[in-house]
Motif scaffolding. Sequence first.
Motif, PDB file in Angstrom:
ATOM      1  N   SER A 174      -5.244   9.848  -1.269  1.00 32.66           N
ATOM      2  CA  SER A 174      -5.226   8.944  -2.417  1.00 32.66           C
ATOM      3  C   SER A 174      -4.393   7.748  -2.001  1.00 32.66           C
ATOM      4  O   SER A 174      -3.311   7.910  -1.423  1.00 32.66           O
ATOM      5  N   TRP A 225      -1.821  -2.725  -4.016  1.00 34.79           N
ATOM      6  CA  TRP A 225      -1.553  -3.920  -4.814  1.00 34.79           C
ATOM      7  C   TRP A 225      -1.830  -5.108  -3.918  1.00 34.79           C
ATOM      8  O   TRP A 225      -1.253  -5.221  -2.829  1.00 34.79           O
ATOM      9  N   ASP A 260      -2.996  -7.352 -12.367  1.00 34.14           N
ATOM     10  CA  ASP A 260      -1.560  -7.188 -12.615  1.00 34.14           C
ATOM     11  C   ASP A 260      -1.190  -7.979 -13.871  1.00 34.14           C
ATOM     12  O   ASP A 260      -1.432  -9.193 -13.950  1.00 34.14           O
ATOM     13  N   ASP A 270     -10.444   2.368 -11.101  1.00 38.27           N
ATOM     14  CA  ASP A 270      -9.256   1.989 -11.859  1.00 38.27           C
ATOM     15  C   ASP A 270      -8.715   0.646 -11.376  1.00 38.27           C
ATOM     16  O   ASP A 270      -7.517   0.464 -11.158  1.00 38.27           O
ATOM     17  N   TRP A 299      -7.252   1.779  -6.823  1.00 36.96           N
ATOM     18  CA  TRP A 299      -7.055   3.196  -6.521  1.00 36.96           C
ATOM     19  C   TRP A 299      -8.235   3.646  -5.663  1.00 36.96           C
ATOM     20  O   TRP A 299      -9.392   3.502  -6.067  1.00 36.96           O
ATOM     21  N   TRP A 315      -4.469  -4.207  -8.925  1.00 36.96           N
ATOM     22  CA  TRP A 315      -4.228  -2.854  -8.439  1.00 36.96           C
ATOM     23  C   TRP A 315      -5.563  -2.176  -8.159  1.00 36.96           C
ATOM     24  O   TRP A 315      -6.541  -2.356  -8.886  1.00 36.96           O
ATOM     25  N   ASP A 373     -10.724  10.715  -7.795  1.00 39.74           N
ATOM     26  CA  ASP A 373      -9.588  11.534  -7.375  1.00 39.74           C
ATOM     27  C   ASP A 373      -9.931  12.235  -6.070  1.00 39.74           C
ATOM     28  O   ASP A 373     -11.094  12.332  -5.683  1.00 39.74           O
ATOM     29  N   VAL A 404       0.833  -1.200   0.000  1.00 41.58           N
ATOM     30  CA  VAL A 404       0.000   0.000   0.000  1.00 41.58           C
ATOM     31  C   VAL A 404       0.867   1.250   0.000  1.00 41.58           C
ATOM     32  O   VAL A 404       1.794   1.368   0.808  1.00 41.58           O
ATOM     33  N   HIS A 405       0.564   2.190  -0.907  1.00 41.81           N
ATOM     34  CA  HIS A 405       1.176   3.512  -0.897  1.00 41.81           C
ATOM     35  C   HIS A 405       0.083   4.526  -0.560  1.00 41.81           C
ATOM     36  O   HIS A 405      -0.966   4.566  -1.234  1.00 41.81           O
ATOM     37  N   SER A 456      -2.951   3.847  -3.218  1.00 38.44           N
ATOM     38  CA  SER A 456      -2.726   2.826  -4.234  1.00 38.44           C
ATOM     39  C   SER A 456      -2.454   1.501  -3.534  1.00 38.44           C
ATOM     40  O   SER A 456      -1.538   1.419  -2.710  1.00 38.44           O
TER      41      SER A 456
END
Length: 342
Positions: A253, A257, A307, A303, A317, A315, A289, A157-158, A255
């Motif tokens: 936000s 995986w 992968d 989104d 978002w 992935w 967003d 996770v980011h 991201s």
Amino acid sequence: MAKVPSKDKAVRVAVVGGETLLGRELQEVLTDRTGAVITGYAAGGEGNFGEREGEAVYLEPLNAQSVRSEQAILIAGSAEGAFKAYELAKSAGGRPVLIDCTGHLENQAEARIVASLDGDADLQSNWLFVIAHPAASAVAAVLGKLARYRRIRQSVVHIFEPASERGKSGVSELHQQTTGLLAFKALEQNVFDAQVSFNLLPQWGEEAPGKLSTIEQRIERDVASILSREAGATAIPMPSLRVVQAPVFHGYSISLWVEFEGDIAAAELGEALASAEIEVRGNDAAAPDNVGAANQSGLIAGDIRTDRNNGRAAWFWVVGDNLRLTADAAADLVKRVGMQQQ
């Protein structure tokens, strides 16, 4: 708009830090969703001048007498204000209920972490509730729903941190840096000790009053706490997690995986996430967003894509309004406090 109780039946709430960004969000959501009678106190709990409906007002100091008639105290200010409220509530036997929306009291023995999207709180045996970090609530909510679809093997996770998590000073510094750069002026660096505008940072400068790694560690602790309470026979593994300071004013936000232990389909993943708390946008709609999430409750995911190098991974978002996530969780607790004490 939800029906709110009359003034004589409305829950009485004190907000410590009513002048902060979070404090204002709390008051707006509480008024709209619960009709609470709200008394604002300065961030540090001391007597100070503040603002109410555009007018300068004097905020009374927080003390045992001033909160005697309150049913809940919400923390939205400084650590000093949080600990002052904690001592008052503790000395009064845990009444009024204390709801920490900042995480300052997370390490206290009585603290119960509450996720903003699960409504899990035992009001009978607890009096100190700490609203989980909004990013932690978001990550745990997404992983929890995905785990019900297919067992999760691992995840990365980011999290992109907005300036509003540092309050008015963070937003002001990002604004000044942005206009200063365009005008070739010196940059303020009191909050981040680094250039945030037009930049991405894995850590703040050495002279910053806080550390980005400290926020990262809090999110990890809160995610672990929430996931440990997830129902089901299958444990959800902790994600590998990193926080990045983003040059945005407001809204998270994220991201993600996620690798599963079986084959997956992107369409099924969206269906697994879709719920009252998470809006899912298909590939035929614009990706979510943080700007579009402003002033919205819950999360927006989109989104979603498998992968290309791993048929068992995908992935995601996800975006959400950081202040609204916290305020909604606090409002849920306040509503339950009012119902219990009627």
